[in-house]
Design an enzyme around this catalytic site. Structure first.
Site, PDB file in Angstrom:
ATOM      1  CG  ASP A  31      -2.110  -0.831   1.153  1.00  0.00           C
ATOM      2  OD1 ASP A  31      -2.418  -1.320   0.051  1.00  0.00           O
ATOM      3  OD2 ASP A  31      -2.777  -1.026   2.189  1.00  0.00           O
ATOM      4  NE  ARG A  54      -4.260  -1.785  -4.730  1.00  0.00           N
ATOM      5  CZ  ARG A  54      -3.936  -2.083  -3.450  1.00  0.00           C
ATOM      6  NH1 ARG A  54      -3.649  -1.131  -2.586  1.00  0.00           N
ATOM      7  NH2 ARG A  54      -3.925  -3.325  -3.054  1.00  0.00           N
TER       8      ARG A  54
END
Ligand SMILES: Cc1cc2nc3c(=O)[nH]c(=O)nc-3n(C[C@H](O)[C@H](O)[C@H](O)COP(=O)(O)OP(=O)(O)OC[C@H]3O[C@@H](n4cnc5c(N)ncnc54)[C@H](O)[C@@H]3O)c2cc1C
Length: 291
Positions: A118, A168
């Site tokens: 992340d 992402r």
């Protein structure tokens, strides 16, 4: 009185936050992941928690991720992990974070699980890419996140595509300063579109992570022109009506499923993303205050 009110506010917030979180335990997370698989989606599991400065807390988190990965394999769940650097040592030092991520990814590989790193607030961007690229030389099934609210991201994407990174794309969930981030929703969305176009034209194996219908529609259109391996990713409890439609249309979809007791920072980010959530919190608070 003030303390009482903040405890009450937390209770009210938890009622709203429950929709976004699998539950307190790993078993809750596995149950939600199983359900995502039944609904035709992959699962991306995240243990809630960030900015950990205690070595004991960090090693507990690492150990939880190792157990989680084994459980995914044992339960034959199709899923992977999403790990925040500051929950596995970045708030202690870079070496600690790198070594812990290495352990988690190595174990995940044995279970054929994909790991996403992340992206947190912009003070961590450079070091997160550095850690990612270091580990990506060793592990192929590893992805990193870019945020369209940051002005630097076009350059980052170019650099990452040169390394064939797995990416992402998100809008960005952290509060940033005007110096390094776009301020208006329009600017963030326009940058998202540009980055997405570059991904479809030059990338492969990427994730379009958004709940925004106009961006999802654009991705669907681009996927008709460019045959690329990509998936949609969405958070648990958000836009649940659109997920089965995408699955039915043949797109790969994964659900990001957080679990654990450290739910407050994640929930505040979700709350801020939508005015209606804040209004809901306000009216629930007033209501619970009356009774
Ligand atoms: C799989 C996944 C992984 C992510 N990983 C990261 C990361 O590593 N780093 C990072 O900074 N950010 C991450 N994010 C969060 C992201 O940056 C955004 O903050 C978040 O996705 C909201 O932006 P949006 O693209 O959905 O667009 P928005 O414009 O915020 O929302 C579009 C529409 O989606 C719906 N919606 C969005 N949020 C909510 C909500 N909370 N409640 C109800 N409805 C809502 C509404 O209908 C809204 O109109 C991730 C998001 C996803 C989906």
């Amino acid at each position: 009185m003030e303390k009482q009110e903040s405890t009450l506010m937390e209770k009210v917030l938890f009622k709203i936050a429950k929709q976004w979180i699998a539950g307190d335990t790993m078993e809750d997370a596995l149950k939600s992941a199983r359900q995502a698989n039944i609904n035709g989606m992959g699962a991306i599991l995240n243990k809630l928690g960030e900015h950990m400065t205690s070595k004991a807390q960090v090693s507990q988190t690492v150990s939880d991720y190792l157990t989680l990965v084994s459980n995914l394999r044992r339960s034959k769940i199709s899923g992977g992990l999403s790990v925040k650097p500051t929950q596995v040592g970045l708030s202690i030092n870079t070496k600690e974070c790198l070594e812990n991520l290495d352990k988690i990814i190595e174990k995940a590989l044995q279970s054929q699980s994909f790991v996403w790193i992340d992206m947190e607030s912009s003070e961590h961007t450079d070091v997160t890419f550095k850690i990612y690229l270091n580990l990506f030389e060793k592990y192929e099934r590893l992805g990193v996140v870019i945020q369209s609210n940051l002005k630097r991201t076009q350059d980052d994407l170019k650099m990452l595509l040169e390394k064939c990174a797995k990416i992402r794309l998100v809008k960005g969930a952290y509060h940033e300063t005007p110096k390094n981030a776009y301020r208006t929703r329009h600017e963030v969305d326009e940058n998202y579109k540009k980055l997405m176009l570059t991904l479809f034209e030059q990338g492969n194996e990427f994730a379009i992570a958004t709940h925004d219908s106009k961006l999802i529609d654009l991705a669907i259109n681009l996927s008709k022109k460019h045959e690329k391996k990509f998936e949609f990713q969405m958070l648990k409890g958000i836009r649940d009506e659109i997920k089965p439609i995408l699955v039915k249309s043949g797109f790969l979809v994964s659900e990001y499923i957080p679990y654990g007791t450290n739910w407050l920072p994640y929930s505040i980010r979700r709350l801020r993303e939508r005015k209606r959530n804040i209004l809901l919190l306000g009216s629930s608070f007033i209501h619970s205050h009356r009774v």
